[in-house]
Design a protein around this motif. Structure first.
Motif, mmCIF file in Angstrom:
data_model
loop_
_atom_site.group_PDB
_atom_site.id
_atom_site.type_symbol
_atom_site.label_atom_id
_atom_site.label_comp_id
_atom_site.label_asym_id
_atom_site.label_seq_id
_atom_site.Cartn_x
_atom_site.Cartn_y
_atom_site.Cartn_z
ATOM 1 N N GLU A 1 0.741 -1.006 -0.151
ATOM 2 C CA GLU A 1 0.042 0.220 0.025
ATOM 3 C C GLU A 1 0.995 1.425 -0.071
ATOM 4 N N SER A 2 2.133 1.125 0.798
ATOM 5 C CA SER A 2 2.646 2.410 0.837
ATOM 6 C C SER A 2 3.464 2.430 -0.204
ATOM 7 N N ILE A 3 4.142 1.415 -0.913
ATOM 8 C CA ILE A 3 4.752 1.627 -2.258
ATOM 9 C C ILE A 3 3.768 2.152 -3.449
ATOM 10 N N SER A 4 2.474 1.653 -3.315
ATOM 11 C CA SER A 4 1.663 2.183 -4.307
ATOM 12 C C SER A 4 1.355 3.631 -4.221
ATOM 13 N N LYS A 5 0.960 4.076 -3.019
ATOM 14 C CA LYS A 5 0.721 5.313 -2.713
ATOM 15 C C LYS A 5 1.840 6.271 -2.998
ATOM 16 N N ALA A 6 3.124 6.011 -2.724
ATOM 17 C CA ALA A 6 4.276 6.830 -3.030
ATOM 18 C C ALA A 6 4.225 6.972 -4.484
ATOM 19 N N ALA A 7 3.792 5.977 -5.303
ATOM 20 C CA ALA A 7 3.628 6.011 -6.748
ATOM 21 C C ALA A 7 2.675 6.710 -7.427
ATOM 22 N N GLY A 8 1.564 7.001 -6.552
ATOM 23 C CA GLY A 8 0.783 7.988 -7.193
ATOM 24 C C GLY A 8 -0.570 7.479 -7.048
ATOM 25 N N PHE A 9 -0.854 6.084 -6.509
ATOM 26 C CA PHE A 9 -2.124 5.390 -6.747
ATOM 27 C C PHE A 9 -2.929 5.962 -5.528
ATOM 28 N N LYS A 10 -4.192 6.273 -6.035
ATOM 29 C CA LYS A 10 -5.218 6.653 -4.957
ATOM 30 C C LYS A 10 -5.696 5.864 -3.638
ATOM 31 N N ARG A 11 -6.085 4.591 -4.201
ATOM 32 C CA ARG A 11 -6.606 3.494 -3.438
ATOM 33 C C ARG A 11 -6.154 2.199 -3.663
ATOM 34 N N ILE A 12 -5.837 1.497 -2.634
ATOM 35 C CA ILE A 12 -5.299 -0.229 -2.634
ATOM 36 C C ILE A 12 -6.037 -1.092 -1.761
ATOM 37 N N ASP A 13 -6.547 -2.205 -2.368
ATOM 38 C CA ASP A 13 -7.472 -2.897 -1.876
ATOM 39 C C ASP A 13 -6.533 -4.372 -1.761
ATOM 40 N N LEU A 14 -6.668 -5.036 -0.656
ATOM 41 C CA LEU A 14 -6.398 -6.544 -0.833
ATOM 42 C C LEU A 14 -7.644 -7.355 -0.954
ATOM 43 N N SER A 15 -7.821 -8.054 -2.162
ATOM 44 C CA SER A 15 -8.851 -8.706 -2.597
ATOM 45 C C SER A 15 -8.838 -9.936 -1.450
ATOM 46 N N PRO A 16 -9.892 -10.557 -1.165
ATOM 47 C CA PRO A 16 -10.342 -11.342 -0.315
ATOM 48 C C PRO A 16 -10.137 -12.823 -1.018
ATOM 49 N N VAL A 17 -9.950 -12.866 -2.403
ATOM 50 C CA VAL A 17 -9.805 -14.086 -3.148
ATOM 51 C C VAL A 17 -8.368 -14.810 -2.731
ATOM 52 N N GLU A 18 -7.984 -15.984 -2.965
ATOM 53 C CA GLU A 18 -6.848 -16.709 -2.576
ATOM 54 C C GLU A 18 -6.286 -17.051 -4.117
ATOM 55 N N LEU A 19 -5.179 -16.801 -4.636
ATOM 56 C CA LEU A 19 -4.680 -17.196 -5.719
ATOM 57 C C LEU A 19 -3.608 -18.506 -5.634
ATOM 58 N N ASP A 20 -4.346 -19.559 -5.106
ATOM 59 C CA ASP A 20 -3.238 -20.497 -4.446
ATOM 60 C C ASP A 20 -2.317 -19.981 -3.549
ATOM 61 N N ARG A 21 -1.045 -19.921 -3.919
ATOM 62 C CA ARG A 21 -0.229 -19.357 -2.705
ATOM 63 C C ARG A 21 -0.155 -17.720 -2.840
ATOM 64 N N ASN A 22 -0.711 -17.307 -3.880
ATOM 65 C CA ASN A 22 -0.449 -15.579 -3.795
ATOM 66 C C ASN A 22 -1.960 -14.895 -3.242
ATOM 67 N N ARG A 23 -1.732 -13.628 -3.053
ATOM 68 C CA ARG A 23 -2.974 -12.660 -2.847
ATOM 69 C C ARG A 23 -2.794 -11.696 -4.149
ATOM 70 N N LEU A 24 -4.116 -11.201 -3.991
ATOM 71 C CA LEU A 24 -4.345 -10.132 -5.241
ATOM 72 C C LEU A 24 -4.521 -8.892 -4.560
ATOM 73 N N VAL A 25 -3.723 -7.757 -4.939
ATOM 74 C CA VAL A 25 -3.880 -6.539 -4.528
ATOM 75 C C VAL A 25 -3.928 -5.719 -5.717
ATOM 76 N N ILE A 26 -4.850 -4.944 -5.558
ATOM 77 C CA ILE A 26 -5.551 -3.995 -6.535
ATOM 78 C C ILE A 26 -5.204 -2.273 -6.387
ATOM 79 N N ALA A 27 -4.440 -1.851 -7.156
ATOM 80 C CA ALA A 27 -4.132 -0.324 -6.978
ATOM 81 C C ALA A 27 -4.969 0.403 -7.925
ATOM 82 N N TYR A 28 -5.292 1.489 -7.417
ATOM 83 C CA TYR A 28 -6.579 2.310 -8.609
ATOM 84 C C TYR A 28 -5.873 3.526 -8.831
ATOM 85 N N ARG A 29 -5.576 3.954 -10.240
ATOM 86 C CA ARG A 29 -5.176 5.195 -10.317
ATOM 87 C C ARG A 29 -6.056 6.334 -10.141
#
Lengths: 290, 290
Positions: free
Chosen positions: A262-290
């Motif tokens: 979240e802090s990386i994405s905000k520093a890059a200018g993104f407005k909002r960052i969400d952690l999706s509840p779905v699980e991608l096997d071992r990964n998670r999905l994070v969505i940053a909105y411009r």
């Protein structure tokens, strides 16, 4: 009979098969062995769910050498082997693209479904596309979408083959080169950054996310698939343990917590960052909105 | 603080400690780490139960190389590396003697107690004595017993040190050389053959047991401590899995079932062979009676 087929000694094959039985890969009845159900599903080359190819990357000599020098990595705070796994055009990333594909396929489908639910994608940037599975899954679920796949030139050959095999080649475009050096173009409404940020320090991640921000349309989304440990950094086990792989194999990579992403994405200018509840096997999905 | 003490990077130590926490070696509270109870007991050098020294042998370069060539070993039915671990005066057996001692100490005491229950020992031959723990345990429980310890000369220095440290040096005698070549002498009422037979094929084991038979008085006992798999050869797991180590590291060694040990002992002239119900940690105790 197994020994004959393998052109190996009966004694060696007996001891190996017993060992595999002890570890539940085989089932022994009298003097004959059959595949356990997990082995039949995941370790038989004829199975569609075969994942045995992953060892071509996971046990590649360079990666094993990185782990063999773990003590030095702990001492110095980063890989003991120069650029570790991140030297340009490292052929191991071709092995990764070829070998790891079956391991990520399901997660890629889940991610594409989740992204499609929110809105349709049209012009998609797939950074460090590797096997291409994430971008190809998006192409399949968004019939009008064009995918611009970035990676080293040698790696993109694997992605291209997969795009052809999966029937999306006419909407699949190659953008070869280092994601840090090349021009992505612009006008994207979706960017995929999958299993990439963990290879770099936060400042480098911010630089990349800033480039992504510029390439996206207003309202565009950056979809990050990552190992995301909880803030305690010791759970869940697979995501948290991945930090050690990055310590051994990269100069300054890490598995980042959601707060860090979240802090990386905000520093890059993104407005909002969400952690999706779905699980991608071992990964998670994070969505940053411009 | 840990990083300071270890003269290592904070980042490297943080990632390593998190990894060790995930695997239950450490406990993390906030930003500090403490030893889990197993680690405190078995992996702290100051603990009397410290077993960390075992890796000096278990991860020794030669043994790792043997396992690295497992495919060849399966193909050929024996170690891919010449004599494997069994070349004369191999310094790894000094590491074994020094490093594995804490792993066998408890089993050695159990074995000595069991042997003493049946009858007192007077003149004891300890073949391939290594660290000497088995013979020394017998010496402690049989105050009149003299122990004749056989092994390579370099290895016997470790056994002698331990005999001195444990106060039985005046009844501890060295018989250096290969068990297959030297003269054991005779008049023994007890012979110990601990973790040795698994290194050799059945015919070599029979040859050795015949030598032991000759060295024993009538009615004397040969006490064999071994990994003894059940006749299915896949249970119990630790004993059965040991076959693979022998495949990788020796020309023709194996973990023998009780039926095989019985047949070897009978072929060497022993009258009766018993499997003791006691468990010596990972080993079992087999007693052959002359």
């Amino acid at each position: 009979m197994i020994a004959n087929r393998c052109e190996a000694s009966e004694r060696g094959v007996r001891i190996l098969c017993d060992f595999l039985t002890i570890h539940n890969f085989l089932i022994k009845q009298g003097a004959s062995y059959t595949l356990a159900s997990d082995s039949a599903r995941f370790l038989d080359r004829r199975s569609p769910a075969y994942i045995g190819s992953a060892i071509d990357f996971l046990l590649s000599p360079r990666l094993r050498e990185c782990h063999a020098h773990l003590t030095d990595a702990v001492r110095h705070g980063g890989t003991a082997l120069g650029e570790g796994m991140l030297d340009p055009e490292n052929a191991d990333w071709v092995k990764y693209a070829q070998g790891m594909m079956p391991m990520v396929r399901r997660g890629a489908d889940i991610m594409a479904t989740e992204l499609r639910k929110e809105r349709e994608a049209h012009k998609v940037l797939d950074i460090a596309a590797s096997h291409g599975m994430f971008g190809i899954a998006v192409a399949k679920q968004n019939p009008g979408a064009h995918i611009y796949a970035n990676d080293w030139k040698n790696v993109l050959e694997v992605a291209k083959e997969n795009a052809v095999a999966m029937g999306v080649a006419d909407r699949y475009h190659l953008v070869p080169g280092s994601a840090f050096d090349i021009d992505f173009g612009n006008g994207y409404d979706l960017a995929l950054i999958t299993n990439m940020l963990h290879g770099f320090d936060k400042s480098t991640c911010t630089t990349l996310m800033r480039k992504v921000h510029v390439a996206l349309n207003p309202g565009g989304r950056a979809a990050i698939a990552e190992f995301v440990p909880n803030s305690d950094r010791v759970s869940p086990p697979t995501a948290a343990a991945f930090s050690l792989t990055m310590l051994a194999a990269t100069a300054s990579g890490d598995a980042y917590t959601f707060a860090e992403l979240e802090s990386i994405s905000k520093a890059a200018g993104f407005k909002r960052i969400d952690l999706s509840p779905v699980e991608l096997d071992r990964n998670r999905l994070v969505i940053a909105y411009r």
